[in-house]
Design an enzyme around this catalytic site. Structure first.
Site, PDB file in Angstrom:
ATOM      1  N   GLU A  43      -8.839  27.734  12.907  1.00  0.00           N
ATOM      2  CA  GLU A  43      -8.554  29.157  14.004  1.00  0.00           C
ATOM      3  C   GLU A  43      -7.592  28.869  14.889  1.00  0.00           C
ATOM      4  O   GLU A  43      -7.939  27.890  15.770  1.00  0.00           O
ATOM      5  CB  GLU A  43      -9.851  29.660  14.430  1.00  0.00           C
ATOM      6  CG  GLU A  43     -10.642  30.002  13.024  1.00  0.00           C
ATOM      7  CD  GLU A  43     -10.236  31.036  12.118  1.00  0.00           C
ATOM      8  OE1 GLU A  43      -9.566  31.762  12.588  1.00  0.00           O
ATOM      9  OE2 GLU A  43     -10.313  30.651  11.216  1.00  0.00           O
ATOM     10  N   CYS A  74      -7.122  33.587  22.836  1.00  0.00           N
ATOM     11  CA  CYS A  74      -6.400  33.593  21.613  1.00  0.00           C
ATOM     12  C   CYS A  74      -6.113  35.114  21.479  1.00  0.00           C
ATOM     13  O   CYS A  74      -5.077  35.451  20.791  1.00  0.00           O
ATOM     14  CB  CYS A  74      -6.951  33.134  20.533  1.00  0.00           C
ATOM     15  SG  CYS A  74      -8.566  33.467  20.194  1.00  0.00           S
TER      16      CYS A  74
HETATM   17  P1  NAP Z   1      -5.334  22.308  21.275  1.00  0.00           P
HETATM   18  O1  NAP Z   1      -4.574  21.427  22.429  1.00  0.00           O
HETATM   19  O2  NAP Z   1      -4.712  22.519  20.032  1.00  0.00           O
HETATM   20  O3  NAP Z   1      -6.746  21.403  21.427  1.00  0.00           O
HETATM   21  C1  NAP Z   1      -7.841  22.073  20.737  1.00  0.00           C
HETATM   22  C2  NAP Z   1      -8.628  20.594  20.197  1.00  0.00           C
HETATM   23  O4  NAP Z   1      -8.104  19.940  19.464  1.00  0.00           O
HETATM   24  C3  NAP Z   1      -9.226  19.909  21.650  1.00  0.00           C
HETATM   25  O5  NAP Z   1     -10.301  19.428  21.258  1.00  0.00           O
HETATM   26  C4  NAP Z   1      -7.900  18.752  21.509  1.00  0.00           C
HETATM   27  O6  NAP Z   1      -8.629  17.367  22.145  1.00  0.00           O
HETATM   28  C5  NAP Z   1      -7.977  18.569  20.004  1.00  0.00           C
HETATM   29  N1  NAP Z   1      -6.841  17.761  19.662  1.00  0.00           N
HETATM   30  C6  NAP Z   1      -5.689  17.581  20.033  1.00  0.00           C
HETATM   31  N2  NAP Z   1      -4.977  17.054  19.365  1.00  0.00           N
HETATM   32  C7  NAP Z   1      -5.623  16.558  18.160  1.00  0.00           C
HETATM   33  C8  NAP Z   1      -5.354  15.673  17.024  1.00  0.00           C
HETATM   34  N3  NAP Z   1      -4.169  15.206  16.598  1.00  0.00           N
HETATM   35  N4  NAP Z   1      -6.401  15.671  16.092  1.00  0.00           N
HETATM   36  C9  NAP Z   1      -7.539  16.428  16.215  1.00  0.00           C
HETATM   37  N5  NAP Z   1      -7.841  17.109  17.245  1.00  0.00           N
HETATM   38  C10 NAP Z   1      -6.980  17.043  18.163  1.00  0.00           C
HETATM   39  O7  NAP Z   1      -5.664  23.673  21.983  1.00  0.00           O
HETATM   40  P2  NAP Z   1      -6.398  24.090  23.308  1.00  0.00           P
HETATM   41  O8  NAP Z   1      -5.281  24.038  24.543  1.00  0.00           O
HETATM   42  O9  NAP Z   1      -7.562  23.400  23.546  1.00  0.00           O
HETATM   43  O10 NAP Z   1      -6.799  25.717  23.134  1.00  0.00           O
HETATM   44  C11 NAP Z   1      -5.637  26.649  23.241  1.00  0.00           C
HETATM   45  C12 NAP Z   1      -5.447  27.068  21.735  1.00  0.00           C
HETATM   46  O11 NAP Z   1      -6.502  27.459  21.009  1.00  0.00           O
HETATM   47  C13 NAP Z   1      -4.498  28.378  21.808  1.00  0.00           C
HETATM   48  O12 NAP Z   1      -3.505  28.162  21.001  1.00  0.00           O
HETATM   49  C14 NAP Z   1      -5.240  29.497  21.502  1.00  0.00           C
HETATM   50  O13 NAP Z   1      -4.894  30.394  21.148  1.00  0.00           O
HETATM   51  C15 NAP Z   1      -6.411  29.020  20.321  1.00  0.00           C
HETATM   52  N6  NAP Z   1      -7.591  29.539  20.283  1.00  0.00           N
HETATM   53  C16 NAP Z   1      -7.927  30.328  18.979  1.00  0.00           C
HETATM   54  C17 NAP Z   1      -8.803  30.817  18.763  1.00  0.00           C
HETATM   55  C18 NAP Z   1      -9.088  31.364  17.632  1.00  0.00           C
HETATM   56  O14 NAP Z   1     -10.275  31.876  17.403  1.00  0.00           O
HETATM   57  N7  NAP Z   1      -8.109  31.797  16.603  1.00  0.00           N
HETATM   58  C19 NAP Z   1     -10.057  30.806  19.770  1.00  0.00           C
HETATM   59  C20 NAP Z   1      -9.694  30.070  20.991  1.00  0.00           C
HETATM   60  C21 NAP Z   1      -8.523  29.276  21.187  1.00  0.00           C
HETATM   61  P3  NAP Z   1      -7.997  17.218  23.604  1.00  0.00           P
HETATM   62  O15 NAP Z   1      -8.483  18.255  24.370  1.00  0.00           O
HETATM   63  O16 NAP Z   1      -8.441  15.952  23.629  1.00  0.00           O
HETATM   64  O17 NAP Z   1      -6.563  17.023  23.533  1.00  0.00           O
END
Ligand code: NAP
Length: 517
Positions: free
Chosen positions: A288, A322
């Protein structure tokens, strides 16, 4: 279990009531007294302390450490996968009702510790009181809802009767999964994305977001108290880049339940598609991802409600949802009036530390987000006309004032790219058809909204506004578990519909046994 009441959403807390205000103040004091502590990993039910730490900071005051959390490396990630694999054979055979009871118990514990959990969210994620309370309530909802869903799916499933045979369809878990949630719903999404696969009989490695690992640890306390056996959920904070890739590529992993950015989601999707030596199955990826969500304000509508709904949708939790409205598309002759009224209201929003009662916008999550959003503000100055805001101050916490750009072309970067901050692009449209075309013209498709009293326009949007969650004459954030199952189209993700009746099956496979007599 027959006595279980039907699912209802957890009520939100009214902080204007003296008693609730006092309880929240006390919870904040209690949590403050615990800041700066050390937390271990939990692998196979055992605590593991590492030398390397993740320092979790209070975004309202970045000199303040919320906690020091042990940081996993690849060896520990390997141990976590092994622990989950070891726990799986026993856990999958625990009767579904017993697994569901663990969730119900966890919900009850969370409800008893509701103010405390909301206080952790205020101090670790920078949500204001109201947003933090909604986050905790949603976490409780996920536990209650998925417990009931598991019990429903454990019932005999309807099949067409066939003479002389007995046919039974049963849902079985997949195996070991990796759960990777974001920081922006540090409790609700963490709880929902973990509880669903677990109640379905899977075991998981939970890699929390590096910005909010303490809240995740607190939830592990709840799971332990709820009686969840060791190894069913393994708590593995660590860098997404380092342990994330390793976990996703691991041959013993069956599925990845990810919520986060498009960039990371696409990377996980590609990596999980590669078959590692010894891997006997295709990995399932639930991803997501982001949004670039739009509200259309039509010429005929209640403008007071439209402005109020836009404000909440665009600036709640500083736009770090999001589902947040980041594009406002205004039809025809009401454009100038909307701009004037919006600017007046935005200027009244209060920015400040999230623990102060009554603050509208707390900080953004960290320095990298602050820098990225402020860069977009600079881009916006070139692409549109700054109507209000544009200011940031990261001297104490990461504060950015709510910012609105007017006259933004639909193809501008601030109208196409996810900013994930309190920045709203206002786009004029000649008529409703053009507004709808603009709304659909991004790579995302998560939420959308229309304020209109024109029945034909609403019906047209119902058919043609291409988003997973579409709202009419209300805000576009705050989907409720069970009421508005949540998940988007296109680059917003795999449309898993969290909080809905289809969700649990994503973590299960069905087996049909036919016996001829
Ligand atoms: P993110 O930077 O993509 O990180 C999300 C998770 O992925 C974190 O736990 C992060 O760990 C981990 N991660 C980073 N690099 C990775 C890799 N190479 N392999 C596996 N995992 C990895 O996103 P965020 O900044 O936390 O959250 C914001 C984003 O989430 C926005 O784009 C928002 O729109 C989206 N979001 C979507 C929904 C939905 O339901 N569609 C809901 C909420 C949020 P680290 O923290 O250690 O980097």
């Amino acid at each position: 279990m027959r006595l279980l009441t039907p699912f209802v959403n957890e009520p939100l807390t009214d902080f204007t009531r003296e008693e609730n205000y006092r309880k929240m103040k006390e919870a904040l004091d209690h949590v403050r007294s615990q800041l700066g502590r050390e937390y271990p990993l939990i692998i196979g039910g055992k605590e593991v302390y590492t030398r390397e730490k993740i320092v979790s900071r209070n975004p309202s005051c970045h000199s303040e450490s919320v906690g020091l959390v042990s940081r996993a490396d690849r060896d520990l990630a390997q141990q976590a996968v092994e622990a989950a694999a070891k726990a799986f054979p026993a856990w999958k055979n625990v009767p579904p009702e017993a697994r569901a009871r663990c969730l119900l118990k966890a919900a009850a514990i969370l409800r008893r510790r509701k103010f405390e959990f909301s206080a952790w969210i205020v101090l670790e994620a920078g949500k204001n009181w109201v947003e933090a309370d909604a986050d905790t309530a949603e976490a409780i909802d996920f536990l209650e809802f998925y417990a009931r869903e598991m019990m429903r799916l454990a019932q005999p499933q309807p099949l067409t009767p066939y003479p002389g045979e007995e046919n039974i369809l049963e849902y079985l878990p997949l195996g070991v999964g990796v759960v990777i949630p974001p920081w922006n719903f540090p409790l609700a999404i963490l709880v929902g994305t973990t509880a669903a696969p677990v109640v379905a009989g899977n075991t998981v490695v939970l890699k929390p977001a590096s910005n909010t690992p303490v809240i995740a640890y607190k939830f592990m306390e709840v799971l332990r108290e709820a009686g969840l056996p060791g190894g069913v959920v393994n708590y593995l904070p660590g860098s997404g880049g380092e342990v994330g890739d390793f976990l996703v590529g691991h041959p013993q992993v069956h599925f990845i339940n990810f919520t986060g950015s498009k960039e990371v989601g696409l990377r996980i999707n590609a990596l999980a598609a590669q078959i590692a030596p010894g891997q006997k199955w295709l990995k399932r990826v639930i991803a997501e991802m982001g949004g670039k969500d739009a509200i259309i304000i039509d010429e005929e509508c209640n403008l007071d409600e439209a402005i109020a709904g836009t404000l909440v949708s665009a600036f709640g939790f500083s736009g770090q949802k999001c589902s947040a409205c980041s594009r406002l598309i205004v039809v025809g002759k009401v454009y100038q009036e909307v701009l004037d009224r919006l600017a007046a209201k935005v200027a009244l929003l209060k920015v400040g530390p999230a623990d102060e009662y009554g603050v509208d916008l707390g900080p953004v999550i960290d320095q990298a987000s602050f820098n990225k959003i402020m860069q977009y503000v600079e881009i916006g100055r070139r692409e549109g006309r700054l109507l209000v805001g544009g200011k940031g101050d990261d001297s104490r916490g990461y504060f950015i004032w709510p910012t609105v750009f007017a006259d933004v072309p639909p193809g501008a970067r601030i109208a196409q790219e996810e900013i994930f901050g309190p920045v709203l692009a206002v786009i004029p449209a000649r008529d409703f058809d053009e507004a709808l075309a603009i709304a659909n013209d991004t790579e995302y498709g998560l939420t959308g909204g229309v304020y209109s009293s024109n029945r034909f326009h609403l019906e047209k949007a119902r058919r043609e506004f291409h988003v997973g969650n579409l709202y009419f004459n209300r805000k576009i954030t705050g989907a409720l578990v069970g009421v508005q199952p949540f998940g988007g189209f296109n680059m917003s993700g795999t449309n898993s519909k969290a909080g809905g009746g289809d969700y649990l099956k994503l973590f299960m496979q069905s087996k049909v046994v036919s016996e001829r007599f």
